[in-house]
Scaffold this active site. Structure first.
Site, PDB file in Angstrom:
ATOM      1  N   THR A 390      47.345  39.553  48.177  1.00 21.23           N
ATOM      2  CA  THR A 390      47.350  39.292  46.714  1.00 21.23           C
ATOM      3  C   THR A 390      48.267  40.632  46.222  1.00 21.23           C
ATOM      4  O   THR A 390      48.448  41.346  46.992  1.00 21.23           O
ATOM      5  CB  THR A 390      45.836  39.458  46.319  1.00 21.23           C
ATOM      6  OG1 THR A 390      45.054  38.502  46.889  1.00 21.23           O
ATOM      7  CG2 THR A 390      45.663  39.788  44.726  1.00 21.23           C
ATOM      8  N   ASN A 410      46.450  33.556  47.298  1.00 20.09           N
ATOM      9  CA  ASN A 410      45.251  33.791  48.329  1.00 20.09           C
ATOM     10  C   ASN A 410      45.892  34.249  49.390  1.00 20.09           C
ATOM     11  O   ASN A 410      45.792  35.543  49.667  1.00 20.09           O
ATOM     12  CB  ASN A 410      44.652  32.447  48.413  1.00 20.09           C
ATOM     13  CG  ASN A 410      43.208  32.617  49.149  1.00 20.09           C
ATOM     14  OD1 ASN A 410      42.672  33.756  49.131  1.00 20.09           O
ATOM     15  ND2 ASN A 410      42.563  31.608  49.811  1.00 20.09           N
ATOM     16  N   ASP A 432      38.633  29.637  48.252  1.00 24.26           N
ATOM     17  CA  ASP A 432      37.649  30.585  47.333  1.00 24.26           C
ATOM     18  C   ASP A 432      36.535  29.884  46.873  1.00 24.26           C
ATOM     19  O   ASP A 432      35.486  30.558  46.476  1.00 24.26           O
ATOM     20  CB  ASP A 432      38.471  31.306  46.310  1.00 24.26           C
ATOM     21  CG  ASP A 432      39.056  32.715  46.868  1.00 24.26           C
ATOM     22  OD1 ASP A 432      39.105  32.797  48.170  1.00 24.26           O
ATOM     23  OD2 ASP A 432      39.952  33.330  46.308  1.00 24.26           O
ATOM     24  N   SER A 461      36.715  34.485  42.235  1.00 26.36           N
ATOM     25  CA  SER A 461      37.749  35.682  42.655  1.00 26.36           C
ATOM     26  C   SER A 461      36.819  36.855  42.794  1.00 26.36           C
ATOM     27  O   SER A 461      35.888  37.289  42.573  1.00 26.36           O
ATOM     28  CB  SER A 461      38.848  35.894  41.524  1.00 26.36           C
ATOM     29  OG  SER A 461      39.565  36.852  41.998  1.00 26.36           O
ATOM     30  N   SER A 462      37.659  37.909  43.448  1.00 22.86           N
ATOM     31  CA  SER A 462      37.132  39.285  43.822  1.00 22.86           C
ATOM     32  C   SER A 462      38.171  40.267  42.761  1.00 22.86           C
ATOM     33  O   SER A 462      38.134  41.438  43.079  1.00 22.86           O
ATOM     34  CB  SER A 462      37.011  39.725  45.160  1.00 22.86           C
ATOM     35  OG  SER A 462      36.073  38.802  45.787  1.00 22.86           O
ATOM     36  N   GLY A 482      43.407  42.285  48.609  1.00 21.44           N
ATOM     37  CA  GLY A 482      42.483  42.802  49.748  1.00 21.44           C
ATOM     38  C   GLY A 482      41.135  41.692  49.892  1.00 21.44           C
ATOM     39  O   GLY A 482      40.056  41.915  50.461  1.00 21.44           O
ATOM     40  N   GLY A 483      41.239  40.643  49.274  1.00 18.14           N
ATOM     41  CA  GLY A 483      40.172  39.631  49.250  1.00 18.14           C
ATOM     42  C   GLY A 483      38.706  40.301  48.865  1.00 18.14           C
ATOM     43  O   GLY A 483      38.681  40.881  47.646  1.00 18.14           O
TER      44      GLY A 483
HETATM   45  N1  GLY Z   1      42.035  34.811  46.542  1.00 20.80           N
HETATM   46  C1  GLY Z   1      41.206  35.999  46.700  1.00 20.80           C
HETATM   47  C2  GLY Z   1      40.467  36.488  45.221  1.00 20.80           C
HETATM   48  O1  GLY Z   1      40.900  35.774  44.370  1.00 20.80           O
HETATM   49  O2  GLY Z   1      39.420  37.150  45.646  1.00 20.80           O
END
Ligand code: GLY
Length: 578
Positions: A390, A410, A432, A461-462, A482-483
């Site tokens: 991201t 993603n 996700d 999402s994070s 960083g997910g």
């Molecule tokens: N695709 C990672 C997030 O949106 O958290």
């Protein structure tokens, strides 16, 4: 030395050509460390841009120089990143933008997250045996959500910008049309992902040479199809992407390969204005992204828990500080698995999750001496309802505006699928969603009913674009890729500044830790001392040192000076001031 570093950084901005710039920037950075100083952030008085690619930083810096505001610069940076950093910069994905205006004393959020197509179904990623099929949810045309980036950026510009879409997109079009010099990071990324990208002819012809060989550092990389797509959008507006030739190309790509996105999906897509999550931490106001991101909720929740401990006394990255951070993180991620989803579809107990009382209740369950095994932690009971790749950038202007933007497709290079004839990569954001309750997604995150797949719903999402204000003034602008690690990366930069008094460059560069409840492991970056690790193990933590986490491009403002901290975890990142 501080001046020398600054001088070198400015030279980087002026003479940036791929590897040369990288080398100079790295030399300056290591020189600062070798001479025993704290790392010096780049300074500015009239504006600051920090992005993960120096060409995007430069494009946005030019906008500020020409009198544009932070929102103009942000839209320019985002389109430039879509060209120079296709692994995460995008027009085929989505994201979130926080905008703070000191003048209006308001912080607003634009949600341009992708949506599930109308034809999406709850079990679309389950095989005949009812098991989640990650190949489908990650690397097929079904993996793509309806992209939101173009509509989101256009909305930001229309509502808060001062330049036209055409002006904002011009640098990106030039970079795509005329090409840019390949950096080692760009070349390495495409080499690493050859298997995923080259299996699609539409992707192979963009990212590899006609004979299949690689683009090497120092060579020129031109993207004619992408340039044409960007030019169409710049001339006809965002509508072109959603209803014009670009939409038709995307829908044809879907139809040819069994994807679900239709012209109706494209036409119906719209970004949404959201109220950011607001919390406080040791006298500062924290604004971060609300649902459909879990980012803001859990950044604030973890800060609330940690506010009850004398963290600065325990010290930066001491075993006790890390122990308490990990315990707070575990409990927040357990809550995430149960409560969080798109608030347009599910009730998220936001107030409860971010209340100081709930944090106090959680603190009662934390043992200051021993780690609580994740297997004994379950989602808590807040007051009832009322990727790894991201990219984030932070921008501040002289008018009192700040922009914190995180957007994504993603994974690195999303689904790996380029839309034939349109030159851009499709996201794989559908992964996700929780394909099956209790089965982890690519980041090991467990989701439940709240994040199940439903038509038109946004996947959880994070992403945590964050703006911290101090007495009404923009103080810290930050956020990261960083997910699942986005939340904890953002948290640590806030704590490094507020609790530990690090300057922004040191705060960004410092080794990070992460715990997400499941798996029950305390993940650390290299750089923690052996005895710190030993104490953490004695407390019962399963400490695992893995690769670096996040790439947090941040700005801090102090006494009217803007300080930029580019994350050294991205070799192409650059902070540039005015
Ligand atoms: N695709 C990672 C997030 O949106 O958290």
């Amino acid at each position: 030395m501080r001046e020398k570093f600054h001088h070198l950084s400015r030279r980087c901005v002026m003479g940036m050509v791929g590897g040369v710039m990288l080398l100079v920037s790295t030399m300056a950075y290591s020189a600062a460390i070798l001479e025993g100083e704290r790392m010096s952030p780049v300074q500015g008085k009239e504006g600051m841009v920090v992005t993960s690619h120096f060409l995007a930083t430069q494009s946005a810096q030019d906008v500020l120089k020409n009198g544009g505001n932070a929102i103009d610069a942000a839209v320019t940076a985002a389109f430039s990143l879509a060209v120079t950093q296709p692994r995460s910069g995008n027009i085929g994905g989505g994201g979130f933008m926080l905008i703070s205006s000191e003048q209006n004393d308001e912080v607003v959020a634009i949600d341009y997250r992708e949506k599930a197509p109308i034809k999406a179904t709850v079990d679309m990623f389950l095989d005949k045996e009812g098991n989640a099929d990650s190949q489908l949810s990650r690397y097929s045309h079904l993996a793509a959500g309806v992209p939101g980036t173009v509509a989101g950026l256009a909305l930001a510009l229309e509502k808060y910008g001062t330049i036209s879409l055409k002006e904002a997109m011009a640098p990106a079009i030039k970079l795509a049309e005329e090409g840019f010099v390949v950096t080692p990071r760009f070349s390495d990324g495409l080499k690493q992902k050859e298997k995923m990208l080259a299996k699609w002819t539409s992707s192979a012809k963009i990212f590899y040479k006609p004979d299949g060989s690689f683009y090497e550092p120092g060579e020129l990389f031109v993207q004619k199809d992408l340039a044409a797509t960007l030019r169409r959008i710049s001339e006809k507006g965002a509508k072109e992407f959603y209803e014009g030739q670009t939409a038709e190309l995307l829908v044809a790509e879907m139809a040819k390969h069994g994807g679900l996105i239709t012209m109706e999906d494209m036409k119906n897509y719209s970004p949404t204005m959201r109220e950011p999550v607001h919390g406080t931490y040791r006298g500062h106001d924290i604004y971060s992204m609300s649902s459909p991101s879990s980012g803001g909720v859990h950044v604030v929740q973890i800060l609330n828990i940690l506010e009850g401990y004398p963290v600065s006394e325990y010290g930066h990255n001491s075993a006790q500080t890390i122990h308490l951070m990990a315990e707070a993180m575990k409990r927040a991620y357990a809550d995430r698995s149960f409560y969080l989803g798109d608030e347009d579809f599910v009730k998220v107990p936001l107030k409860g999750l971010i209340s100081k009382d709930y944090a106090a209740k959680i603190r009662e369950g934390i043992d200051a001496k021993k780690a609580t095994p994740s297997s004994t932690i379950v989602p808590g009971k807040p007051e009832p309802y009322e990727s790894n790749e991201t990219t984030h950038f932070s921008i501040i202007d002289k008018f009192g505006n700040a922009v914190s933007n995180t957007y994504t497709i993603n994974f690195s290079y999303g689904s790996g699928i380029v839309v034939e004839g349109a030159g851009f990569l499709l996201n794989n954001e559908m992964d996700d969603f929780s394909a099956k309750p209790g089965v982890p997604n690519a980041y090991g995150l467990i989701g439940g009913e709240a994040n199940k797949i439903e038509p038109n719903k946004r996947m959880l999402s994070s992403m945590s674009p964050t703006i911290v204000k101090n007495q009404g003034k923009n103080f810290l602008v930050t956020g990261s890729p960083g997910g699942s690690r986005i939340i904890t990366t953002t948290l640590q930069v806030i704590m490094n500044v507020i609790d530990h008094g690090l300057n922004i460059q040191s705060a960004v560069a410092a080794p990070r830790i992460h715990h997400q409840w499941l798996p029950d492991e305390l993940r650390i970056e290299e750089g923690l001392s052996g005895d710190t690790i030993k104490i953490l193990q004695e407390k019962g933590h399963q400490v695992k040192q893995k690769t670096s986490m996040g790439a947090i491009q941040s700005i801090m403002v102090k006494d009217g000076i803007m300080y930029g901290g580019a994350d050294p975890r991205r070799s192409t990142a650059l902070a540039a001031g005015l």
